[in-house]
Design a protein around this motif. Structure first.
Motif, PDB file in Angstrom:
ATOM      1  N   GLN A   1      -4.763   6.693   5.854  1.00  0.00           N
ATOM      2  CA  GLN A   1      -4.456   6.789   4.433  1.00  0.00           C
ATOM      3  C   GLN A   1      -5.496   5.971   3.692  1.00  0.00           C
ATOM      4  O   GLN A   1      -5.682   4.787   3.972  1.00  0.00           O
ATOM      5  CB  GLN A   1      -3.054   6.273   4.099  1.00  0.00           C
ATOM      6  CG  GLN A   1      -2.750   6.392   2.604  1.00  0.00           C
ATOM      7  CD  GLN A   1      -1.320   6.075   2.237  1.00  0.00           C
ATOM      8  OE1 GLN A   1      -0.430   6.039   3.084  1.00  0.00           O
ATOM      9  NE2 GLN A   1      -1.082   5.845   0.946  1.00  0.00           N
ATOM     10  N   VAL A   2      -6.192   6.627   2.759  1.00  0.00           N
ATOM     11  CA  VAL A   2      -7.185   5.965   1.911  1.00  0.00           C
ATOM     12  C   VAL A   2      -6.716   6.179   0.479  1.00  0.00           C
ATOM     13  O   VAL A   2      -6.769   7.306  -0.022  1.00  0.00           O
ATOM     14  CB  VAL A   2      -8.601   6.541   2.107  1.00  0.00           C
ATOM     15  CG1 VAL A   2      -9.599   5.820   1.218  1.00  0.00           C
ATOM     16  CG2 VAL A   2      -9.022   6.444   3.568  1.00  0.00           C
ATOM     17  N   GLY A   3      -6.243   5.123  -0.164  1.00  0.00           N
ATOM     18  CA  GLY A   3      -5.611   5.300  -1.467  1.00  0.00           C
ATOM     19  C   GLY A   3      -4.408   6.201  -1.277  1.00  0.00           C
ATOM     20  O   GLY A   3      -3.569   5.959  -0.416  1.00  0.00           O
TER      21      GLY A   3
ATOM     22  N   PRO B   1     -12.392  -2.646  -0.268  1.00  0.00           N
ATOM     23  CA  PRO B   1     -11.641  -1.425   0.033  1.00  0.00           C
ATOM     24  C   PRO B   1     -10.971  -1.472   1.408  1.00  0.00           C
ATOM     25  O   PRO B   1     -11.593  -1.880   2.395  1.00  0.00           O
ATOM     26  CB  PRO B   1     -12.709  -0.328  -0.013  1.00  0.00           C
ATOM     27  CG  PRO B   1     -13.993  -1.017   0.280  1.00  0.00           C
ATOM     28  CD  PRO B   1     -13.844  -2.415  -0.266  1.00  0.00           C
ATOM     29  N   THR B   2      -9.700  -1.067   1.425  1.00  0.00           N
ATOM     30  CA  THR B   2      -8.959  -1.031   2.685  1.00  0.00           C
ATOM     31  C   THR B   2      -8.273   0.318   2.840  1.00  0.00           C
ATOM     32  O   THR B   2      -7.986   1.010   1.867  1.00  0.00           O
ATOM     33  CB  THR B   2      -7.898  -2.153   2.765  1.00  0.00           C
ATOM     34  OG1 THR B   2      -6.906  -1.945   1.768  1.00  0.00           O
ATOM     35  CG2 THR B   2      -8.528  -3.527   2.604  1.00  0.00           C
ATOM     36  N   LEU B   3      -8.025   0.660   4.079  1.00  0.00           N
ATOM     37  CA  LEU B   3      -7.280   1.873   4.412  1.00  0.00           C
ATOM     38  C   LEU B   3      -6.178   1.507   5.386  1.00  0.00           C
ATOM     39  O   LEU B   3      -6.152   0.396   5.927  1.00  0.00           O
ATOM     40  CB  LEU B   3      -8.208   2.946   4.992  1.00  0.00           C
ATOM     41  CG  LEU B   3      -9.074   2.645   6.219  1.00  0.00           C
ATOM     42  CD1 LEU B   3      -8.266   2.529   7.512  1.00  0.00           C
ATOM     43  CD2 LEU B   3     -10.118   3.721   6.386  1.00  0.00           C
TER      44      LEU B   3
ATOM     45  N   GLY C   1      -1.026   3.591  -2.398  1.00  0.00           N
ATOM     46  CA  GLY C   1      -2.413   3.130  -2.375  1.00  0.00           C
ATOM     47  C   GLY C   1      -2.892   2.476  -3.654  1.00  0.00           C
ATOM     48  O   GLY C   1      -3.962   1.877  -3.673  1.00  0.00           O
TER      49      GLY C   1
ATOM     50  N   HIS D   1      -5.169  -0.646  -1.957  1.00  0.00           N
ATOM     51  CA  HIS D   1      -6.432  -0.010  -1.575  1.00  0.00           C
ATOM     52  C   HIS D   1      -7.578  -1.002  -1.749  1.00  0.00           C
ATOM     53  O   HIS D   1      -8.417  -1.146  -0.860  1.00  0.00           O
ATOM     54  CB  HIS D   1      -6.686   1.271  -2.378  1.00  0.00           C
ATOM     55  CG  HIS D   1      -7.999   1.896  -2.049  1.00  0.00           C
ATOM     56  ND1 HIS D   1      -9.019   1.969  -2.960  1.00  0.00           N
ATOM     57  CD2 HIS D   1      -8.476   2.429  -0.893  1.00  0.00           C
ATOM     58  CE1 HIS D   1     -10.071   2.543  -2.377  1.00  0.00           C
ATOM     59  NE2 HIS D   1      -9.767   2.830  -1.132  1.00  0.00           N
TER      60      HIS D   1
ATOM     61  N   TYR E   1       0.852  -1.206   0.000  1.00  0.00           N
ATOM     62  CA  TYR E   1       0.000   0.000   0.000  1.00  0.00           C
ATOM     63  C   TYR E   1       0.881   1.247   0.000  1.00  0.00           C
ATOM     64  O   TYR E   1       0.683   2.160  -0.799  1.00  0.00           O
ATOM     65  CB  TYR E   1      -0.879  -0.049   1.248  1.00  0.00           C
ATOM     66  CG  TYR E   1      -2.178   0.716   1.200  1.00  0.00           C
ATOM     67  CD1 TYR E   1      -3.386   0.030   1.246  1.00  0.00           C
ATOM     68  CD2 TYR E   1      -2.226   2.101   1.185  1.00  0.00           C
ATOM     69  CE1 TYR E   1      -4.602   0.702   1.258  1.00  0.00           C
ATOM     70  CE2 TYR E   1      -3.428   2.785   1.191  1.00  0.00           C
ATOM     71  CZ  TYR E   1      -4.617   2.083   1.226  1.00  0.00           C
ATOM     72  OH  TYR E   1      -5.824   2.746   1.240  1.00  0.00           O
TER      73      TYR E   1
END
Length: 150
Positions: free
Chosen positions: A95-97, A39-41, A29, A33, A24
């Motif tokens: 952090q998302v993407g 979807p993961t963060l 990301g 991601h 990631y």
């Protein structure tokens, strides 16, 4: 959460999670991601005992501008460490993407959980099975940004 410049962050000690976090981060990301289409963060908390920064990858959902997490710990009887950390220190980094931002985490009230749980089950249906297998009420966490994403 106050993060001192260049402060070291420890990633999850679980091998596959640590690899996910590395991928990631290395791709900002792009790789990670979506983890098997889910979807993961990345969530960074401050250790409640050590005071050190801890980072893990987690499945998330959204509700408006908020991110939602489920502290399932695979349906075990114990809360995950990341959840215990954020209950002690609710200021977190996310952090998302490619987006990175400071946020505040809180456990959803019972009323909020009733309306938000179906969102998370739609993202990851196994959460219902996890809840059925443990006597603890699995917490649903609401993450609200405290600054504009980078």
């Amino acid at each position: 959460m106050e993060q001192r410049h260049e402060e070291e962050i420890s990633d999850s000690p679980t091998g596959w999670v640590a690899k996910h976090v590395r991928d990631y981060l290395a791709s900002d990301g792009d790789k990670g991601h979506l983890y098997h289409g889910i979807p993961t963060l990345l969530l960074t908390t401050r250790g409640r005992k050590s005071g050190k920064l801890r980072r893990t990858a987690l499945i998330y959902g959204t509700d408006g501008g908020r991110h939602l997490l489920v502290a399932s710990n695979g349906g075990s009887a114990e809360h995950p460490a990341w959840y215990l950390n954020l209950t002690a220190e609710p200021d977190v980094h996310v952090q998302v993407g490619a987006e990175k931002f400071a946020a505040r985490a809180r456990t959803a009230s019972a009323e909020e959980k009733t309306s938000l749980w179906p969102i998370m089950v739609k993202v990851f249906p196994t959460y219902d099975r996890y809840q059925a297998k443990t006597p603890r009420d699995i917490p649903l966490v609401i993450i609200e940004p405290t600054e504009r994403p980078e």
